[in-house]
Write a protein that holds these residues in place. Structure first.
Motif, PDB file in Angstrom:
ATOM      1  N   VAL A  35      38.462 -25.236  17.093  1.00  0.00           N
ATOM      2  CA  VAL A  35      38.187 -25.419  18.517  1.00  0.00           C
ATOM      3  C   VAL A  35      37.195 -26.560  18.696  1.00  0.00           C
ATOM      4  O   VAL A  35      36.156 -26.605  18.041  1.00  0.00           O
ATOM      5  N   ARG A  36      37.565 -27.469  19.600  1.00  0.00           N
ATOM      6  CA  ARG A  36      36.711 -28.616  19.942  1.00  0.00           C
ATOM      7  C   ARG A  36      36.308 -28.477  21.400  1.00  0.00           C
ATOM      8  O   ARG A  36      37.138 -28.177  22.247  1.00  0.00           O
ATOM      9  N   THR A  37      35.031 -28.683  21.679  1.00  0.00           N
ATOM     10  CA  THR A  37      34.546 -28.658  23.053  1.00  0.00           C
ATOM     11  C   THR A  37      34.285 -30.090  23.485  1.00  0.00           C
ATOM     12  O   THR A  37      33.544 -30.826  22.833  1.00  0.00           O
ATOM     13  N   CYS A  38      34.909 -30.489  24.577  1.00  0.00           N
ATOM     14  CA  CYS A  38      34.811 -31.857  25.075  1.00  0.00           C
ATOM     15  C   CYS A  38      33.425 -32.125  25.663  1.00  0.00           C
ATOM     16  O   CYS A  38      32.916 -31.337  26.458  1.00  0.00           O
ATOM     17  N   ALA A  39      32.834 -33.235  25.257  1.00  0.00           N
ATOM     18  CA  ALA A  39      31.525 -33.632  25.785  1.00  0.00           C
ATOM     19  C   ALA A  39      31.624 -34.106  27.228  1.00  0.00           C
ATOM     20  O   ALA A  39      30.642 -34.056  27.966  1.00  0.00           O
ATOM     21  N   SER A  40      32.804 -34.540  27.661  1.00  0.00           N
ATOM     22  CA  SER A  40      32.974 -35.061  29.016  1.00  0.00           C
ATOM     23  C   SER A  40      33.223 -33.975  30.051  1.00  0.00           C
ATOM     24  O   SER A  40      32.590 -33.944  31.095  1.00  0.00           O
ATOM     25  N   CYS A  41      34.176 -33.054  29.747  1.00  0.00           N
ATOM     26  CA  CYS A  41      34.576 -32.074  30.774  1.00  0.00           C
ATOM     27  C   CYS A  41      34.289 -30.628  30.391  1.00  0.00           C
ATOM     28  O   CYS A  41      34.448 -29.735  31.211  1.00  0.00           O
ATOM     29  N   GLY A  42      33.890 -30.380  29.136  1.00  0.00           N
ATOM     30  CA  GLY A  42      33.560 -29.027  28.707  1.00  0.00           C
ATOM     31  C   GLY A  42      34.746 -28.175  28.285  1.00  0.00           C
ATOM     32  O   GLY A  42      34.576 -27.017  27.922  1.00  0.00           O
ATOM     33  N   PRO A  63      42.822 -32.267  26.096  1.00  0.00           N
ATOM     34  CA  PRO A  63      43.897 -31.835  26.987  1.00  0.00           C
ATOM     35  C   PRO A  63      43.424 -31.641  28.430  1.00  0.00           C
ATOM     36  O   PRO A  63      44.228 -31.589  29.351  1.00  0.00           O
ATOM     37  N   GLY A  64      42.107 -31.573  28.640  1.00  0.00           N
ATOM     38  CA  GLY A  64      41.580 -31.377  29.988  1.00  0.00           C
ATOM     39  C   GLY A  64      41.359 -32.663  30.753  1.00  0.00           C
ATOM     40  O   GLY A  64      41.763 -32.794  31.904  1.00  0.00           O
ATOM     41  N   CYS A  65      40.725 -33.662  30.100  1.00  0.00           N
ATOM     42  CA  CYS A  65      40.359 -34.888  30.817  1.00  0.00           C
ATOM     43  C   CYS A  65      40.854 -36.165  30.148  1.00  0.00           C
ATOM     44  O   CYS A  65      40.620 -37.250  30.658  1.00  0.00           O
ATOM     45  N   ALA A  66      41.499 -36.047  29.000  1.00  0.00           N
ATOM     46  CA  ALA A  66      41.999 -37.191  28.228  1.00  0.00           C
ATOM     47  C   ALA A  66      40.886 -38.020  27.593  1.00  0.00           C
ATOM     48  O   ALA A  66      41.121 -39.129  27.132  1.00  0.00           O
ATOM     49  N   GLY A  67      39.668 -37.474  27.540  1.00  0.00           N
ATOM     50  CA  GLY A  67      38.587 -38.152  26.828  1.00  0.00           C
ATOM     51  C   GLY A  67      38.896 -38.199  25.336  1.00  0.00           C
ATOM     52  O   GLY A  67      39.604 -37.345  24.801  1.00  0.00           O
ATOM     53  N   VAL A  68      38.375 -39.196  24.651  1.00  0.00           N
ATOM     54  CA  VAL A  68      38.637 -39.354  23.224  1.00  0.00           C
ATOM     55  C   VAL A  68      37.953 -38.240  22.438  1.00  0.00           C
ATOM     56  O   VAL A  68      36.757 -37.987  22.600  1.00  0.00           O
ATOM     57  N   ALA A  69      38.732 -37.569  21.578  1.00  0.00           N
ATOM     58  CA  ALA A  69      38.211 -36.519  20.701  1.00  0.00           C
ATOM     59  C   ALA A  69      37.949 -37.063  19.309  1.00  0.00           C
ATOM     60  O   ALA A  69      36.939 -36.751  18.692  1.00  0.00           O
ATOM     61  N   ILE A  70      38.885 -37.859  18.806  1.00  0.00           N
ATOM     62  CA  ILE A  70      38.755 -38.421  17.467  1.00  0.00           C
ATOM     63  C   ILE A  70      39.603 -39.677  17.349  1.00  0.00           C
ATOM     64  O   ILE A  70      40.671 -39.774  17.941  1.00  0.00           O
ATOM     65  N   LEU A  71      39.092 -40.641  16.623  1.00  0.00           N
ATOM     66  CA  LEU A  71      39.817 -41.864  16.282  1.00  0.00           C
ATOM     67  C   LEU A  71      39.910 -41.920  14.762  1.00  0.00           C
ATOM     68  O   LEU A  71      38.904 -41.720  14.076  1.00  0.00           O
ATOM     69  N   GLN A  82      35.935 -41.608  13.785  1.00  0.00           N
ATOM     70  CA  GLN A  82      34.914 -41.393  14.811  1.00  0.00           C
ATOM     71  C   GLN A  82      35.242 -40.074  15.493  1.00  0.00           C
ATOM     72  O   GLN A  82      36.344 -39.903  16.006  1.00  0.00           O
ATOM     73  N   VAL A  83      34.302 -39.137  15.481  1.00  0.00           N
ATOM     74  CA  VAL A  83      34.499 -37.818  16.070  1.00  0.00           C
ATOM     75  C   VAL A  83      33.622 -37.710  17.307  1.00  0.00           C
ATOM     76  O   VAL A  83      32.446 -38.071  17.275  1.00  0.00           O
ATOM     77  N   HIS A  84      34.183 -37.203  18.402  1.00  0.00           N
ATOM     78  CA  HIS A  84      33.464 -37.054  19.667  1.00  0.00           C
ATOM     79  C   HIS A  84      33.507 -35.588  20.104  1.00  0.00           C
ATOM     80  O   HIS A  84      34.476 -34.883  19.837  1.00  0.00           O
ATOM     81  N   GLY A  85      32.490 -35.133  20.801  1.00  0.00           N
ATOM     82  CA  GLY A  85      32.445 -33.762  21.289  1.00  0.00           C
ATOM     83  C   GLY A  85      31.871 -32.829  20.242  1.00  0.00           C
ATOM     84  O   GLY A  85      31.345 -33.243  19.217  1.00  0.00           O
ATOM     85  N   SER A  86      31.979 -31.543  20.491  1.00  0.00           N
ATOM     86  CA  SER A  86      31.451 -30.521  19.603  1.00  0.00           C
ATOM     87  C   SER A  86      32.606 -29.833  18.888  1.00  0.00           C
ATOM     88  O   SER A  86      33.517 -29.312  19.524  1.00  0.00           O
ATOM     89  N   TRP A  87      32.568 -29.840  17.572  1.00  0.00           N
ATOM     90  CA  TRP A  87      33.610 -29.224  16.749  1.00  0.00           C
ATOM     91  C   TRP A  87      32.999 -28.040  16.019  1.00  0.00           C
ATOM     92  O   TRP A  87      31.908 -28.142  15.470  1.00  0.00           O
ATOM     93  N   SER A  88      33.697 -26.924  15.997  1.00  0.00           N
ATOM     94  CA  SER A  88      33.228 -25.750  15.256  1.00  0.00           C
ATOM     95  C   SER A  88      34.219 -25.515  14.114  1.00  0.00           C
ATOM     96  O   SER A  88      35.345 -25.082  14.334  1.00  0.00           O
ATOM     97  N   ILE A  89      33.780 -25.838  12.894  1.00  0.00           N
ATOM     98  CA  ILE A  89      34.665 -25.790  11.744  1.00  0.00           C
ATOM     99  C   ILE A  89      34.101 -24.826  10.703  1.00  0.00           C
ATOM    100  O   ILE A  89      32.922 -24.905  10.353  1.00  0.00           O
TER     101      ILE A  89
END
Length: 94
Positions: A35-42, A63-71, A82-89
């Motif tokens: 599960v990844r939590t988006c830094a832009s839209c939550g 899937p919520g705002c189309a913000g970049v999650a990973i490149l 490049q990883v963006h947002g909060s990832w729980s692994i």
């Protein structure tokens, strides 16, 4: 239609499950259920629910705002990530 990698209704994309092999090669683990939590839209969503755009590199978008999650760019001698947002692994040991 939009070119690959552009966000829009006509853009060509796969869900995150379509790049499961790439993610496993780069990270050494199955990540589509992470599960990844988006830094832009939550939005909190599994990586498999993100949209994957393919081109010179791979871009996963929220899937919520189309913000970049990973490149991910695969170069001959290394992977650039490049990883963006909060990832729980959680990864098993050994």
């Amino acid at each position: 239609p939009d070119p690959v990698g552009m966000v829009g209704d006509d853009a060509c994309w796969l869900d995150g499950n379509g790049v499961a092999g790439l993610l496993a090669e780069v990270f050494g683990a199955e990540l589509t259920t992470v599960v990844r939590t988006c830094a832009s839209c939550g939005t909190a969503a599994p990586v498999g629910a993100h949209r994957a755009y393919l081109g010179p590199g791979t871009v996963l978008r929220c899937p919520g705002c189309a913000g970049v999650a990973i490149l991910i760019a695969r170069l001959p001698d290394r992977d650039v990530v490049q990883v963006h947002g909060s990832w729980s692994i959680e990864l098993p040991r050994g």
